[in-house]
Design a protein around this motif. Structure first.
Motif, mmCIF file in Angstrom:
data_model
loop_
_atom_site.group_PDB
_atom_site.id
_atom_site.type_symbol
_atom_site.label_atom_id
_atom_site.label_comp_id
_atom_site.label_asym_id
_atom_site.label_seq_id
_atom_site.Cartn_x
_atom_site.Cartn_y
_atom_site.Cartn_z
ATOM 1 N N ALA A 28 3.204 5.383 5.375
ATOM 2 C CA ALA A 28 3.560 6.425 4.413
ATOM 3 C C ALA A 28 3.923 7.704 5.161
ATOM 4 N N ALA A 29 4.708 8.550 4.505
ATOM 5 C CA ALA A 29 5.167 9.798 5.117
ATOM 6 C C ALA A 29 4.076 10.858 5.111
ATOM 7 N N ASN A 30 4.137 11.715 6.119
ATOM 8 C CA ASN A 30 3.326 12.924 6.131
ATOM 9 C C ASN A 30 4.051 13.962 5.276
ATOM 10 N N GLY B 198 0.852 -1.187 0.000
ATOM 11 C CA GLY B 198 0.000 0.000 0.000
ATOM 12 C C GLY B 198 0.885 1.234 0.000
ATOM 13 N N GLY B 199 0.684 2.121 0.937
ATOM 14 C CA GLY B 199 1.517 3.316 1.043
ATOM 15 C C GLY B 199 2.703 3.133 1.959
ATOM 16 N N THR C 198 7.642 13.115 8.229
ATOM 17 C CA THR C 198 7.390 12.368 9.463
ATOM 18 C C THR C 198 6.728 11.034 9.127
ATOM 19 N N ARG C 199 7.184 9.985 9.809
ATOM 20 C CA ARG C 199 6.607 8.654 9.619
ATOM 21 C C ARG C 199 6.438 7.984 10.972
ATOM 22 N N THR C 200 5.532 7.040 11.003
ATOM 23 C CA THR C 200 5.392 6.161 12.159
ATOM 24 C C THR C 200 5.511 4.728 11.661
#
Length: 165
Positions: A84-86, A46-47, A90-92
């Protein structure tokens, strides 16, 4: 047992993420800790991105009670599931570290975010040993190795980002 560590990198979140999901970087990380063998797989879902690293380490430096449970080799499997990144990079994510042959695992939340002139990766989780009576002793024995692994990855990453590939 709670494990909470941060690693600072001198690069943008996108550059750090590209490094963390590079199979060559993951292989180097395994080699730096003296793995006897290793496998790395990176896939998109997915993302997000999944990174699975499996390595075999010698157990000669472990306490005798741990060697008797594990044997001559310790297989460590790390599974990173990055979202996926913001917009700011930023990622979680989630991290699961399993120690084959031992009833020990780490389940952690990951964060990757801009910090000052670089990026900070955070690892916050729980180390569990599901062995009656001696689980706490096993956790206390395993925790320094898990923390050293996180710190070693940070050192290898900083070298990688400095062009030492």
């Amino acid at each position: 047992m709670k494990i909470s560590e941060t690693v600072d990198y001198p690069a943008s979140p996108d550059e750090v993420f590209a490094m963390l999901t590079d199979e060559r970087f993951q292989a180097r990380k395994c080699e730096e800790v003296g793995s006897l063998s290793h496998d790395v797989a990176v896939s998109q879902n997915g993302g997000g991105t999944r990174v699975v690293t499996k390595r075999d380490l010698p157990t000669q430096d472990l306490p005798d009670f741990a060697k008797s449970l594990i044997g001559p080799r310790l297989t460590i499997t790390e599974t990173y599931e990055w979202a996926a990144a913001n917009g700011d990079g930023t990622r979680t994510g989630d991290l699961i570290v399993e120690l084959g042959g031992a009833p020990v695992s780490l389940r952690a939340k990951l964060g990757l975010a801009p910090s000052g002139a670089g990026t900070r990766m955070s690892v916050d989780g729980d180390l569990k040993a599901s062995v009656p009576l001696i689980g706490g002793k096993i956790e206390k024995t395993a925790a320094p190795a898990i923390i050293d692994g996180i710190r070693s990855e940070g050192a290898v990453g900083r070298s990688w980002l400095a062009g030492e590939r």
